[in-house]
Design an enzyme around this catalytic site. Structure first.
Site, PDB file in Angstrom:
ATOM      1  N   ASP A 151      36.172  31.134   3.775  1.00 33.49           N
ATOM      2  CA  ASP A 151      37.475  31.261   4.424  1.00 33.49           C
ATOM      3  C   ASP A 151      38.376  30.141   3.894  1.00 33.49           C
ATOM      4  O   ASP A 151      37.978  28.968   3.905  1.00 33.49           O
ATOM      5  CB  ASP A 151      37.343  31.146   5.943  1.00 33.49           C
ATOM      6  N   GLU A 214      41.456  40.283   6.954  1.00 36.38           N
ATOM      7  CA  GLU A 214      41.564  38.830   7.121  1.00 36.38           C
ATOM      8  C   GLU A 214      42.149  38.207   5.864  1.00 36.38           C
ATOM      9  O   GLU A 214      41.486  38.175   4.818  1.00 36.38           O
ATOM     10  CB  GLU A 214      40.184  38.217   7.399  1.00 36.38           C
ATOM     11  N   HIS A 217      39.722  35.497   4.255  1.00 32.22           N
ATOM     12  CA  HIS A 217      38.314  35.727   3.901  1.00 32.22           C
ATOM     13  C   HIS A 217      38.181  36.279   2.483  1.00 32.22           C
ATOM     14  O   HIS A 217      38.744  37.326   2.159  1.00 32.22           O
ATOM     15  CB  HIS A 217      37.676  36.702   4.895  1.00 32.22           C
TER      16      HIS A 217
END
Length: 253
Positions: A151, A214, A217
């Site tokens: 991340d 996301e 990510h």
């Protein structure tokens, strides 16, 4: 082709990616290439580390971000592609199973409380869009258990994390990576779009693939990466940091 010129990264739209086919992803073989986890805090200027789950007090979260060596090198490569004055911040890498389970179960509970009308299947799907189900199955591990998922965010020249239009781990439609490609009515939407483009194309140029729900990510070497790139097999299965006990055991011959 993904742009590699730092000045052009923000000019190229983020492509609309299909949602992951998790059943197909779980069926991809893993040919473990080995290799220990490395702390991203070793990174040179242009790449910072802030273990966000540890900072937020998540029980069991480690005070470091560990990744496999190809991921580590890829992060350095991506950071080198960023425009002047912009840096890369690693927020999470390898994740203990206990943390993966706690994150999934807590979000699932919150989803159930917020949306009591949802069926069990819809709750599960909504939860897994933002947190992978906990699994240490060697054949189908949660991505962050492999050291191949990471991340990341962007920061300014002072190291302050830039606003990307939604916060890290914010469970909302604005967290989808390409959200601001089509939603430009929000204040500063063009700025958020540019920043996400810069992050996406820098990471893609370094070999990473994105989880479309996301913006933060990215994967390299895990099953999501293999599915997205068409590789025959993933490179990384579940792993854990090298311990002093392992070092002693290996040296006692």
């Amino acid at each position: 082709m993904t742009p590699s010129d730092p000045l052009s990264l923000a000019e190229h739209p983020i492509p609309t990616l299909s949602d992951p086919d998790w059943a197909a992803i779980a069926n991809l073989p893993i040919v473990e290439e080995g290799g220990r986890l490395h702390p991203t805090s070793l990174g040179r200027a242009g790449m910072a580390t802030w273990p966000i789950y540890h900072a937020l007090g998540v029980p069991g979260a480690v005070a470091e971000c560990f990744v496999r060596e190809p991921v580590y090198r890829g992060l350095l490569a991506a950071s080198n592609m960023l425009p002047e004055g912009v840096g890369l911040v690693v927020l999470d890498g390898w994740r203990p199973m206990a943390v993966q389970r706690a994150l999934f179960e807590r979000l699932h509970t919150l989803m159930a409380e917020r949306f009591p009308e949802y069926s069990n299947d819809r709750l599960y799907q909504k939860t897994r869009a933002f947190v992978a189900p906990p699994s240490d199955d060697p054949a189908a591990p949660s991505p962050h258990l492999t050291g191949g998922a990471v991340d990341v965010a962007l920061c300014d020249e002072c190291g302050l994390i830039l606003d990307m239009g939604s916060a890290f781990d914010e469970v909302c439609s604005a967290s989808y990576t390409d959200h601001f490609e089509t939603h430009l009515d929000a204040e500063d939407a063009m700025l958020y779009r540019a920043r996400r483009r810069v992050l996406f194309h820098a990471m893609a140029s370094a070999g990473f693939v994105n989880l479309p729900s996301e913006w933060w990510h990215y994967s390299l070497g895990d099953q999501l990466w293999a599915w997205r790139t068409g590789a025959r097999a993933a490179q990384f299965g579940p792993t854990s940091p090298y311990t002093i006990e392992q070092r002693w055991a290996a040296s006692l011959v």
